[in-house]
Scaffold this active site. Structure first.
Site, PDB file in Angstrom:
ATOM      1  N   ALA A  40      43.941  50.584  40.203  1.00 18.06           N
ATOM      2  CA  ALA A  40      42.901  50.444  41.376  1.00 18.06           C
ATOM      3  C   ALA A  40      41.566  51.138  41.268  1.00 18.06           C
ATOM      4  CB  ALA A  40      43.298  51.311  42.613  1.00 18.06           C
ATOM      5  N   GLY A  45      41.893  58.567  38.513  1.00 22.97           N
ATOM      6  CA  GLY A  45      42.593  58.344  37.200  1.00 22.97           C
ATOM      7  C   GLY A  45      41.825  57.125  36.695  1.00 22.97           C
ATOM      8  N   CYS A  46      41.577  55.964  37.265  1.00 18.39           N
ATOM      9  CA  CYS A  46      40.948  54.923  37.077  1.00 18.39           C
ATOM     10  C   CYS A  46      39.482  55.023  36.694  1.00 18.39           C
ATOM     11  CB  CYS A  46      41.407  53.569  37.964  1.00 18.39           C
ATOM     12  SG  CYS A  46      43.189  53.340  38.211  1.00 18.39           S
ATOM     13  N   THR A  47      39.093  55.729  37.350  1.00 15.38           N
ATOM     14  CA  THR A  47      37.599  56.126  37.322  1.00 15.38           C
ATOM     15  C   THR A  47      37.426  56.841  35.871  1.00 15.38           C
ATOM     16  OG1 THR A  47      37.040  56.072  39.721  1.00 15.38           O
ATOM     17  CG2 THR A  47      35.495  57.080  38.326  1.00 15.38           C
ATOM     18  N   ALA A  50      37.722  54.366  33.135  1.00 17.41           N
ATOM     19  CA  ALA A  50      36.940  53.411  32.800  1.00 17.41           C
ATOM     20  C   ALA A  50      35.434  54.259  32.440  1.00 17.41           C
ATOM     21  CB  ALA A  50      36.419  52.822  34.406  1.00 17.41           C
TER      22      ALA A  50
END
Length: 158
Positions: A40, A45-47, A50
């Site tokens: 998401a 974590g995804c930020t 990325a």
């Protein structure tokens, strides 16, 4: 749930992008591709993951790799993520989760001790013909790009 193995052709796809266009895996033929699946946009974590790809993108590109992120987020949410974090590589939206499922990156996973259905954080390295060179499942967001670079023989700055 089937998982991809090195030597298999990667499932082809055409998906909407954060910028309102479309991107197909076949558009990237002739280039090596790092396709990473994340749960998401705009989550911690995804930020982190990325931004790690963003910060090392020039080095990966110099080594011949294109980077593409894929998640079940809507193109509108991906556009906000790109703008907020200054991401400089394409993000594609797989709201139906068909492509994520075909890559073995969507299914049962453990989350805080519970079994849930969701995106399994995964990374796929594809050769210039779209054949899987590397398929990593259940990767950690932190330190993943450095680990991947080591496996690919790409030197990142210390």
């Amino acid at each position: 749930m089937s998982r991809l193995e090195p030597g298999q052709p990667a499932p082809d796809w055409t998906l909407p992008t954060a910028d309102g266009g479309q991107l197909s895996l076949s558009d990237l033929r002739g280039r090596k591709v790092i396709l990473y699946a994340y749960p998401a946009a705009m989550t911690p974590g995804c930020t982190k993951q990325a931004c790690d790809f963003r910060d090392n993108l020039a080095i990966l590109q110099d080594a011949g790799y294109a980077v593409v992120g894929i998640s079940p987020d809507s193109p509108a949410k991906l556009a906000k993520f790109v703008e907020k974090e200054g991401l400089t590589f394409p993000l594609v939206s797989d709201e139906s989760k068909e492509v994520l499922t075909a890559y073995g990156a969507y299914g049962e996973k453990k989350n805080y001790g519970r079994t849930v259905m969701g995106v399994i954080r995964s990374t796929f390295v594809l050769d210039e013909e779209g054949v899987v060179e590397l398929a990593k499942y259940n990767v950690k967001a932190t330190g993943h790009v450095a680990m991947l670079a080591r496996q690919l023989g790409v030197e990142l700055p210390a």
